[in-house]
Scaffold this motif. Structure first.
Motif, mmCIF file in Angstrom:
data_model
loop_
_atom_site.group_PDB
_atom_site.id
_atom_site.type_symbol
_atom_site.label_atom_id
_atom_site.label_comp_id
_atom_site.label_asym_id
_atom_site.label_seq_id
_atom_site.Cartn_x
_atom_site.Cartn_y
_atom_site.Cartn_z
ATOM 1 N N THR A 1 24.889 -7.298 26.211
ATOM 2 C CA THR A 1 24.338 -7.588 24.807
ATOM 3 C C THR A 1 23.729 -6.487 24.137
ATOM 4 O O THR A 1 22.917 -5.408 24.884
ATOM 5 C CB THR A 1 23.428 -8.692 24.957
ATOM 6 O OG1 THR A 1 22.339 -8.440 25.875
ATOM 7 C CG2 THR A 1 24.314 -9.834 25.689
ATOM 8 N N ALA B 1 25.157 -9.130 19.663
ATOM 9 C CA ALA B 1 26.858 -8.888 19.870
ATOM 10 C C ALA B 1 26.754 -8.843 21.516
ATOM 11 O O ALA B 1 25.854 -8.305 22.195
ATOM 12 C CB ALA B 1 27.461 -7.705 19.416
ATOM 13 N N VAL C 1 29.550 -8.838 25.166
ATOM 14 C CA VAL C 1 31.034 -8.926 25.858
ATOM 15 C C VAL C 1 30.832 -9.182 27.368
ATOM 16 O O VAL C 1 29.791 -8.756 28.235
ATOM 17 C CB VAL C 1 31.878 -7.639 25.446
ATOM 18 C CG1 VAL C 1 31.024 -6.423 26.115
ATOM 19 C CG2 VAL C 1 33.120 -7.826 26.036
ATOM 20 N N SER D 1 37.825 -2.897 22.920
ATOM 21 C CA SER D 1 36.884 -3.988 22.587
ATOM 22 C C SER D 1 36.064 -4.004 21.479
ATOM 23 O O SER D 1 35.624 -2.948 20.892
ATOM 24 C CB SER D 1 35.870 -3.920 23.933
ATOM 25 O OG SER D 1 34.582 -4.833 23.711
ATOM 26 N N SER D 2 36.100 -5.203 20.832
ATOM 27 C CA SER D 2 35.156 -5.283 19.512
ATOM 28 C C SER D 2 33.952 -5.131 19.585
ATOM 29 O O SER D 2 33.076 -4.741 18.604
ATOM 30 C CB SER D 2 35.403 -6.798 18.866
ATOM 31 O OG SER D 2 34.855 -7.607 19.751
ATOM 32 N N THR D 3 33.387 -5.012 20.881
ATOM 33 C CA THR D 3 31.914 -4.551 21.214
ATOM 34 C C THR D 3 31.779 -3.367 21.371
ATOM 35 O O THR D 3 30.498 -2.539 21.400
ATOM 36 C CB THR D 3 31.406 -5.524 22.229
ATOM 37 O OG1 THR D 3 31.627 -6.725 21.941
ATOM 38 C CG2 THR D 3 29.821 -5.425 22.198
#
Length: 165
Positions: free
Chosen positions: A23, A31, A33, A56-58
Motif C-alpha cells: 500500500t 492504492a 496491490v 500493474s496499475s500500482t
C-alpha cells in the motif's frame, strides 16, 4: 535450452508463496496491490524485497513512493487478497478496514503484521521490477495462520509448526 512459459508456470504453481498487500498514498489517495513475491532479505540491516509487474496499475505509484506499507495476510483474509488483486476494484472502500500508519502509509486492519518501508534499489527483471526496501517500522498484528498462494489459488497455511533448516 529454451524454457517454455507453460512448463515454467506448471512447475512454479507448486511452490507456495506467502500473500501480502503493498500500500502507498498517491495523488488520488491510497492504492494497493496483492503480491506473492515478498521475501525477507536481511535482518541487519532490515531489508525486504518483492517483485511487481510493470503492467500493474500500482507500479508507478510504488516506484515513486517515498514510503509504502507491506501487510502480511492471514488465512482469514483471502477475500481481501482477491479485492487487492482485482483490477479496477475500489480496494479501500468498505468492507476494507484500514488506518493511516507512520509516514501517512495506509495500513490494512486484521493482518498478521505490518511493515513500513522505504525503497532503496529497483532492478528491472524481465516484465517485472525487483524492489529492495529498508524496513523502517514494524508492528505485529493478529495471531493466526498465514495465507499462501499455491496451485493457482489462495490457501491457509495448514501447519504452523516449524522445523529448523
Amino acid at each position: 535450452m529454451t524454457v517454455e512459459p507453460p512448463a515454467l508456470r506448471s512447475v512454479l504453481r507448486t511452490h507456495a508463496s506467502g500473500v501480502a498487500v503493498l500500500t502507498a498514498v498517491g495523488e488520488t489517495g491510497p492504492a494497493g496491490v496483492t503480491i506473492t513475491s515478498f521475501t525477507s532479505v536481511s535482518a541487519r540491516p532490515a531489508l525486504v524485497s518483492f517483485a511487481l509487474a510493470e503492467t500493474s496499475s500500482t507500479w508507478t505509484l510504488i516506484r515513486n513512493a517515498d514510503w509504502f506499507g507491506v501487510q502480511l495476510l492471514g488465512a482469514h483474509q483471502a477475500e481481501l487478497a482477491q479485492r487487492f488483486a482485482t483490477r479496477g476494484a475500489d480496494r479501500f472502500a468498505p468492507p476494507t478496514v484500514w488506518h493511516t500508519g507512520p509516514h501517512g502509509v495506509p495500513l490494512l486492519d486484521g493482518c498478521l503484521g505490518w511493515l513500513v518501508c522505504a525503497p532503496r534499489q529497483v532492478v528491472r527483471a524481465g516484465d517485472h521490477h525487483l524492489v529492495l526496501a529498508a524496513v523502517e517500522h514494524v508492528r505485529e498484528g493478529e495471531p493466526g495462520a498465514g495465507l499462501v498462494h499455491v496451485h493457482g489459488g489462495l490457501r491457509p497455511v495448514a501447519d504452523t509448526t516449524a522445523s529448523r533448516i
